[in-house]
Design an enzyme around this catalytic site. Sequence first.
Site, PDB file in Angstrom:
ATOM      1  N   ASP A  66       0.873  -1.176   0.000  1.00  0.00           N
ATOM      2  CA  ASP A  66       0.000   0.000   0.000  1.00  0.00           C
ATOM      3  C   ASP A  66       0.911   1.228   0.000  1.00  0.00           C
ATOM      4  O   ASP A  66       1.401   1.638  -1.057  1.00  0.00           O
ATOM      5  CB  ASP A  66      -0.921  -0.083   1.227  1.00  0.00           C
ATOM      6  CG  ASP A  66      -2.060   0.920   1.205  1.00  0.00           C
ATOM      7  OD1 ASP A  66      -1.963   1.903   0.464  1.00  0.00           O
ATOM      8  OD2 ASP A  66      -3.054   0.735   1.932  1.00  0.00           O
ATOM      9  N   ARG A 107     -10.696 -12.889   6.571  1.00  0.00           N
ATOM     10  CA  ARG A 107      -9.475 -13.484   5.998  1.00  0.00           C
ATOM     11  C   ARG A 107      -9.787 -14.764   5.246  1.00  0.00           C
ATOM     12  O   ARG A 107      -9.076 -15.165   4.340  1.00  0.00           O
ATOM     13  CB  ARG A 107      -8.471 -13.807   7.111  1.00  0.00           C
ATOM     14  CG  ARG A 107      -7.931 -12.601   7.874  1.00  0.00           C
ATOM     15  CD  ARG A 107      -6.761 -13.043   8.768  1.00  0.00           C
ATOM     16  NE  ARG A 107      -6.407 -12.035   9.755  1.00  0.00           N
ATOM     17  CZ  ARG A 107      -5.612 -10.998   9.527  1.00  0.00           C
ATOM     18  NH1 ARG A 107      -5.087 -10.828   8.335  1.00  0.00           N
ATOM     19  NH2 ARG A 107      -5.321 -10.144  10.482  1.00  0.00           N
ATOM     20  N   VAL A 126      -9.582  -3.623   0.752  1.00  0.00           N
ATOM     21  CA  VAL A 126      -9.963  -4.957   0.285  1.00  0.00           C
ATOM     22  C   VAL A 126      -9.777  -5.992   1.397  1.00  0.00           C
ATOM     23  O   VAL A 126      -8.934  -5.817   2.286  1.00  0.00           O
ATOM     24  CB  VAL A 126      -9.148  -5.375  -0.967  1.00  0.00           C
ATOM     25  CG1 VAL A 126      -9.514  -4.497  -2.144  1.00  0.00           C
ATOM     26  CG2 VAL A 126      -7.649  -5.343  -0.705  1.00  0.00           C
ATOM     27  N   ASP A 134      -7.673  -8.745   6.011  1.00  0.00           N
ATOM     28  CA  ASP A 134      -8.747  -8.613   6.992  1.00  0.00           C
ATOM     29  C   ASP A 134      -9.262  -7.195   7.121  1.00  0.00           C
ATOM     30  O   ASP A 134      -8.618  -6.230   6.725  1.00  0.00           O
ATOM     31  CB  ASP A 134      -8.233  -9.022   8.374  1.00  0.00           C
ATOM     32  CG  ASP A 134      -7.300  -7.967   8.979  1.00  0.00           C
ATOM     33  OD1 ASP A 134      -6.302  -7.624   8.322  1.00  0.00           O
ATOM     34  OD2 ASP A 134      -7.600  -7.466  10.069  1.00  0.00           O
TER      35      ASP A 134
HETATM   36  P1  IMP Z   1       1.679  -0.329   3.898  1.00  0.00           P
HETATM   37  O1  IMP Z   1       2.697  -0.339   5.000  1.00  0.00           O
HETATM   38  O2  IMP Z   1       0.914   0.962   3.831  1.00  0.00           O
HETATM   39  O3  IMP Z   1       2.223  -0.743   2.556  1.00  0.00           O
HETATM   40  O4  IMP Z   1       0.551  -1.343   4.313  1.00  0.00           O
HETATM   41  C1  IMP Z   1       0.772  -2.668   4.293  1.00  0.00           C
HETATM   42  C2  IMP Z   1      -0.078  -3.400   5.309  1.00  0.00           C
HETATM   43  O5  IMP Z   1      -1.298  -2.709   5.639  1.00  0.00           O
HETATM   44  C3  IMP Z   1      -0.489  -4.695   4.699  1.00  0.00           C
HETATM   45  O6  IMP Z   1       0.443  -5.723   5.033  1.00  0.00           O
HETATM   46  C4  IMP Z   1      -1.847  -4.942   5.287  1.00  0.00           C
HETATM   47  O7  IMP Z   1      -1.718  -5.631   6.512  1.00  0.00           O
HETATM   48  C5  IMP Z   1      -2.401  -3.578   5.571  1.00  0.00           C
HETATM   49  N1  IMP Z   1      -3.298  -3.130   4.477  1.00  0.00           N
HETATM   50  C6  IMP Z   1      -3.062  -2.139   3.613  1.00  0.00           C
HETATM   51  N2  IMP Z   1      -4.099  -1.994   2.743  1.00  0.00           N
HETATM   52  C7  IMP Z   1      -5.007  -2.936   3.101  1.00  0.00           C
HETATM   53  C8  IMP Z   1      -6.305  -3.311   2.572  1.00  0.00           C
HETATM   54  O8  IMP Z   1      -6.845  -2.752   1.602  1.00  0.00           O
HETATM   55  N3  IMP Z   1      -6.917  -4.339   3.215  1.00  0.00           N
HETATM   56  C9  IMP Z   1      -6.405  -4.991   4.275  1.00  0.00           C
HETATM   57  N4  IMP Z   1      -5.190  -4.682   4.778  1.00  0.00           N
HETATM   58  C10 IMP Z   1      -4.501  -3.663   4.205  1.00  0.00           C
END
Ligand code: IMP
Length: 196
Positions: A113, A176, A164, A170
């Site tokens: 993300d 999940r 999502v 989740d």
């Molecule tokens: P980042 O550090 O912003 O890249 O986020 C990564 C983590 O956030 C992922 O490993 C997920 O656990 C959680 N995450 C980010 N977007 C989503 C989503 O749309 N659904 C569920 N979990 C998400």
Amino acid sequence: MTPRTPIFNHDLADDIDRVLVDRHALDIRVSELAGEIARCYHKQELTIVGVLTGSLVFLADLIRRLPLRVKLSVISISSYPGRATTSRGPSITGLPPESLAGKHVLIVDDILDSGKTLLALKTQLAAHHPASLRTCVILRKQIPDFTPCTQADFAGFDVPNEFVVGYGLDYDNLYRNLPDICVLKPHCYDRQMGKT
Ligand code: IMP
Ligand code: MG
């Protein structure tokens, strides 16, 4: 033929607004990813570090399709504890007991993300001096006018900038077990906030 009808009771099906990536597409793409990874590592031993809990379903599918000698570890990463500590990045628990030094390491997570989680993991695992360090996610979120702070070396699907669930991902530790990647109906979030 893959049935698109949810196998769950109507309560769970009622929570799903729409399916973004169905189980059949996941099945095909995970096999393709396994092929890409196998070609990248040739006949080398691979150490996979799965990130709990979101990668669990993807991890289980992926490793069984890898025709490589695979060692498997899992780690957990804490949720961001608050603004005061955010700048230090997420902290890891359960680092593999076995040294990663000199190993070909592949981090497997659910979704890229902002990229903060993968970047923190890469930084911390790089300190173990692996021979190589790569990352693999099943989903990559496409956020308009935004570039994540790190990229994944292997990625399954690009999804729009929506929250999502399913296939390991989740909301509040629910959903999940959905076999497809889905978007939830708004009432699911309302319920969490005590509105329904
Ligand atoms: P980042 O550090 O912003 O890249 O986020 C990564 C983590 O956030 C992922 O490993 C997920 O656990 C959680 N995450 C980010 N977007 C989503 C989503 O749309 N659904 C569920 N979990 C998400
Ligand atoms: Mg996660």
